[in-house]
Motif scaffolding. Sequence first.
Motif, PDB file in Angstrom:
ATOM      1  N   ARG A 207       0.784  -1.299   0.091  1.00  0.00           N
ATOM      2  CA  ARG A 207      -0.063   0.137   0.196  1.00  0.00           C
ATOM      3  C   ARG A 207       0.856   1.266  -0.058  1.00  0.00           C
ATOM      4  O   ARG A 207       0.754   2.207  -0.747  1.00  0.00           O
ATOM      5  N   ARG A 211       1.451   4.269  -3.115  1.00  0.00           N
ATOM      6  CA  ARG A 211       0.933   5.650  -3.031  1.00  0.00           C
ATOM      7  C   ARG A 211       1.725   6.408  -4.030  1.00  0.00           C
ATOM      8  O   ARG A 211       1.653   7.455  -4.385  1.00  0.00           O
ATOM      9  N   ASP A 271      -1.369  13.126  -4.830  1.00  0.00           N
ATOM     10  CA  ASP A 271      -1.818  13.499  -3.439  1.00  0.00           C
ATOM     11  C   ASP A 271      -1.563  12.514  -2.354  1.00  0.00           C
ATOM     12  O   ASP A 271      -2.164  11.504  -2.409  1.00  0.00           O
ATOM     13  N   TRP A 272      -0.331  12.576  -1.645  1.00  0.00           N
ATOM     14  CA  TRP A 272      -0.089  11.588  -0.864  1.00  0.00           C
ATOM     15  C   TRP A 272      -0.965  11.258   0.378  1.00  0.00           C
ATOM     16  O   TRP A 272      -1.164  10.164   0.642  1.00  0.00           O
ATOM     17  N   ASP A 273      -1.725  12.329   0.883  1.00  0.00           N
ATOM     18  CA  ASP A 273      -2.540  12.262   1.707  1.00  0.00           C
ATOM     19  C   ASP A 273      -4.125  11.577   1.346  1.00  0.00           C
ATOM     20  O   ASP A 273      -4.308  10.840   2.099  1.00  0.00           O
ATOM     21  N   ARG A 274      -4.422  12.135   0.112  1.00  0.00           N
ATOM     22  CA  ARG A 274      -5.456  11.231  -0.499  1.00  0.00           C
ATOM     23  C   ARG A 274      -5.142   9.805  -0.863  1.00  0.00           C
ATOM     24  O   ARG A 274      -6.055   8.986  -0.375  1.00  0.00           O
ATOM     25  N   ALA A 276      -3.179   7.861   0.996  1.00  0.00           N
ATOM     26  CA  ALA A 276      -3.284   7.133   2.420  1.00  0.00           C
ATOM     27  C   ALA A 276      -4.709   6.979   2.548  1.00  0.00           C
ATOM     28  O   ALA A 276      -5.042   5.890   3.091  1.00  0.00           O
ATOM     29  N   ARG A 277      -5.478   7.860   2.258  1.00  0.00           N
ATOM     30  CA  ARG A 277      -6.897   7.770   2.883  1.00  0.00           C
ATOM     31  C   ARG A 277      -7.639   6.587   2.117  1.00  0.00           C
ATOM     32  O   ARG A 277      -8.491   5.642   2.501  1.00  0.00           O
ATOM     33  N   GLN A 278      -7.151   6.462   0.870  1.00  0.00           N
ATOM     34  CA  GLN A 278      -7.706   5.453  -0.140  1.00  0.00           C
ATOM     35  C   GLN A 278      -7.295   4.170   0.219  1.00  0.00           C
ATOM     36  O   GLN A 278      -8.005   3.110   0.152  1.00  0.00           O
TER      37      GLN A 278
END
Length: 279
Positions: A207, A211, A271-274, A276-278
């Motif tokens: 995962r 990313r 978008d690293w944060d997006r 991560a959420r996905q």
Amino acid sequence: MQSRQIPLRHAMLAISDGIAEFTHQRPDVRNALSLALRQDYADMLEAVETDRSIRALILTGSGGSFCAGGDLKSVQSLFDDPSAAASAPDAMRRRMQDIHAWLRRLRDLEIPVIAAVDGPAAGAGFSLALAADFVLASERASFSMAFVRVGLLPDMGALYALPRAVGLTLAKELMFTGRRMDVKEARDRGIVHEIHPAEALADAARRFAARFREAPREGLALAKRALNGSFETSYETMLALEAQGQALASSAPYYREAVGTFLRGEPPRFDWDRAARQA
């Protein structure tokens, strides 16, 4: 994207959806760095370097061990060789130079390299982990500069990488004592990026690597190359590298597309944060 597996001598290379996973496959000897595994690294890098669809590389072990260091059985065979040349200092120097040839390529690989460390990373195994950009580890992972236990100095880039990761004083302690560093200390010292349960580590590493699929390949490659030499480079030279790097990165299609996306008010491709959420 098609998945494929490439069997090697003492390892397996799997490529799927832009992520390459290189697995040490000698769990019976805790994935010791045999002569064959060294050649597997060279062959793996040849495959990864030439496949532009690969966006991240994972290094991992099997059977609850990342890599327990050099293969001492193969060393003993050199001692038993009736030819004195096999164990001569010059022979060792040439063997190390062969390792350094692919180790440089691993460290300078233009894509992110993630070491997924489960169990011991000792001696050369610790050095391999230090060559990665990120280390994800299991709760049972451990790290040891075990070279001193057999009368050797650290190699495979450890003399360079470890002081830069943890500072000179701690690097001397780890190298002079060969003591075992548990995973929590390794995280506190900045070596380990994330800790996961052993059974979840492989998926966590995949995962994490995934990313980077939409990351700007050219921009990351240029930043990585500059950062790898930043401790030896003057401020003025780093500024020059910034200017040259931006000139190259801004000429890549990715930059023009990203600017257009921003001006249209659309979400960025990377978008690293997006991600991560996905995940």
